[in-house]
Design an enzyme around this catalytic site. Structure first.
Site, PDB file in Angstrom:
ATOM      1  N   LEU A  99       0.815  -1.219   0.000  1.00 38.87           N
ATOM      2  CA  LEU A  99       0.000   0.000   0.000  1.00 38.87           C
ATOM      3  C   LEU A  99       0.849   1.270   0.000  1.00 38.87           C
ATOM      4  O   LEU A  99       1.844   1.356   0.703  1.00 38.87           O
ATOM      5  CB  LEU A  99      -0.919   0.004   1.233  1.00 38.87           C
ATOM      6  CG  LEU A  99      -1.848  -1.206   1.372  1.00 38.87           C
ATOM      7  CD1 LEU A  99      -2.703  -1.071   2.632  1.00 38.87           C
ATOM      8  CD2 LEU A  99      -2.727  -1.394   0.147  1.00 38.87           C
ATOM      9  N   HIS A 113      -3.297   4.176  -2.535  1.00 39.85           N
ATOM     10  CA  HIS A 113      -4.281   3.328  -1.832  1.00 39.85           C
ATOM     11  C   HIS A 113      -4.865   4.075  -0.631  1.00 39.85           C
ATOM     12  O   HIS A 113      -6.054   3.999  -0.356  1.00 39.85           O
ATOM     13  CB  HIS A 113      -3.627   2.037  -1.319  1.00 39.85           C
ATOM     14  CG  HIS A 113      -3.036   1.177  -2.394  1.00 39.85           C
ATOM     15  ND1 HIS A 113      -1.681   1.051  -2.574  1.00 39.85           N
ATOM     16  CD2 HIS A 113      -3.627   0.408  -3.322  1.00 39.85           C
ATOM     17  CE1 HIS A 113      -1.455   0.229  -3.570  1.00 39.85           C
ATOM     18  NE2 HIS A 113      -2.612  -0.186  -4.053  1.00 39.85           N
ATOM     19  N   GLN A 166      -4.873 -12.581 -12.774  1.00 42.67           N
ATOM     20  CA  GLN A 166      -4.697 -11.393 -13.612  1.00 42.67           C
ATOM     21  C   GLN A 166      -3.247 -11.207 -14.059  1.00 42.67           C
ATOM     22  O   GLN A 166      -2.926 -10.220 -14.720  1.00 42.67           O
ATOM     23  CB  GLN A 166      -5.213 -10.134 -12.908  1.00 42.67           C
ATOM     24  CG  GLN A 166      -4.433  -9.684 -11.698  1.00 42.67           C
ATOM     25  CD  GLN A 166      -5.172  -8.593 -10.930  1.00 42.67           C
ATOM     26  OE1 GLN A 166      -6.128  -8.854 -10.210  1.00 42.67           O
ATOM     27  NE2 GLN A 166      -4.725  -7.357 -11.077  1.00 42.67           N
ATOM     28  N   SER A 215       2.899   0.730  -7.077  1.00 47.13           N
ATOM     29  CA  SER A 215       3.654  -0.252  -6.281  1.00 47.13           C
ATOM     30  C   SER A 215       4.926  -0.646  -7.028  1.00 47.13           C
ATOM     31  O   SER A 215       5.875  -1.155  -6.435  1.00 47.13           O
ATOM     32  CB  SER A 215       2.809  -1.498  -6.040  1.00 47.13           C
ATOM     33  OG  SER A 215       1.617  -1.128  -5.408  1.00 47.13           O
ATOM     34  N   ARG A 216       4.919  -0.440  -8.353  1.00 48.72           N
ATOM     35  CA  ARG A 216       6.081  -0.862  -9.150  1.00 48.72           C
ATOM     36  C   ARG A 216       7.179   0.203  -9.202  1.00 48.72           C
ATOM     37  O   ARG A 216       8.256  -0.082  -9.730  1.00 48.72           O
ATOM     38  CB  ARG A 216       5.627  -1.256 -10.562  1.00 48.72           C
ATOM     39  CG  ARG A 216       4.769  -2.524 -10.569  1.00 48.72           C
ATOM     40  CD  ARG A 216       4.488  -3.024 -11.964  1.00 48.72           C
ATOM     41  NE  ARG A 216       3.902  -4.358 -11.949  1.00 48.72           N
ATOM     42  CZ  ARG A 216       2.632  -4.631 -12.264  1.00 48.72           C
ATOM     43  NH1 ARG A 216       1.827  -3.655 -12.619  1.00 48.72           N
ATOM     44  NH2 ARG A 216       2.183  -5.869 -12.228  1.00 48.72           N
TER      45      ARG A 216
END
Ligand code: PAF
Length: 272
Positions: free
Chosen positions: A30, A34, A58, A182-183
């Site tokens: 997070l 988020h 996914q 997040s990447r």
């Protein structure tokens, strides 16, 4: 905050809740993006449920499922600080059985993100539908950064007559303009610096449009010129239904960019 691992626990609690439920589905790791969704959910609802589940369906073969950042302890703390009521953290075997009903996303899921990740949105819709079934939210919160995901989830809710209000939330950026993801942690400091060209090109397109330019070709060229040193996967200018357009129509346009930095794909967009 209560941490729940099984569907039964969550369903039993859900049965007792008669007031508004806000739901924020996540894959964890997070960040402030988020947190802004959770804060909005906290503001709008009596009860807030967050889920953390790195959904295998996914991810395509060869994608970063195993390497996807996992930060369980930090995530729990963030949810606690954000006054989440229930944090749902199921295992894969809790969410999936051997043979599953499959969800097929519509054709527009095979353009843009879906072109390089065919089937990705089938998996997203499958897990979101499961999570909606378990949490039965009044309101569910999604970021505009994943614009195509947001559009497809809104369509699913409409097509399947789900009594859920989808709330779209603004993109959260670092002070220098980089959209949170997040990447981003995979970027070297040089790549991170280069990545700023993405938001810069979007701002520049926005400024051009504010001056009255409506020609999509001219706007695309400006964006590509600013990002000429990057490995750009696509620049797309579409309406809110993801149809390609020739002229900007205010309040009905999204400009989307994906660029690659080594193995890291970054996406960003602006809604006009
Ligand atoms: O946007 C995400 O993090 C995921 O695609 C979602 C909506 C939580 C489904 O796994």
């Amino acid at each position: 905050m209560k941490i729940l691992k099984t569907i039964e626990e969550l369903q039993n609690i859900r049965k007792t809740i008669t007031s508004n439920v806000g739901f924020v589905p996540t894959m964890g790791a997070l960040h402030d993006g988020h947190i802004s969704l959770i804060k909005q959910a906290r503001k709008d609802n009596d009860i807030v449920i967050v889920s953390i589940f790195v959904n295998p369906t996914q991810f395509l073969p060869g994608e970063d499922l195993d390497a996807y950042p996992r930060k369980e302890e930090a995530d729990k703390k963030i949810c606690e600080l954000c006054k989440v009521d229930y944090l749902f953290m199921p295992k894969i075997s809790t969410m999936y059985s051997k043979e599953e009903i499959l969800i097929k996303a519509p054709n527009k899921s095979y353009i843009l993100e879906g072109l390089s990740r065919p089937g990705h949105f089938d998996g997203v819709l499958q897990v979101v539908l499961k999570l909606f079934g378990i949490t039965q939210p009044t309101n569910a919160y999604f970021g505009k950064k994943d614009a195509q995901q947001l559009s497809l989830i809104s369509q699913m809710v409409k097509n399947l007559f789900l009594p859920i209000n989808i709330v779209s939330c603004e993109i959260v950026r670092e002070s220098d303009g980089l959209a949170l993801s997040s990447r981003n942690i995979y970027l070297s400091s040089k790549q991170r610096e280069e990545a700023l060209l993405i938001s810069r090109s979007l701002y520049s397109a926005g400024a051009l449009i504010a001056k009255g330019e409506v020609d999509v070709k001219i706007i695309k060229n400006r964006i590509l010129e600013i990002m000429r040193t990057l490995d750009v996967e696509y620049v797309a200018i579409v309406d809110r239904d993801f149809n390609e357009i020739k002229e900007i129509e205010l309040k009905n346009t999204i400009i989307l960019i994906v660029a690659k930095f080594g193995n890291t794909r970054l996406l960003d967009n602006i809604w006009l």
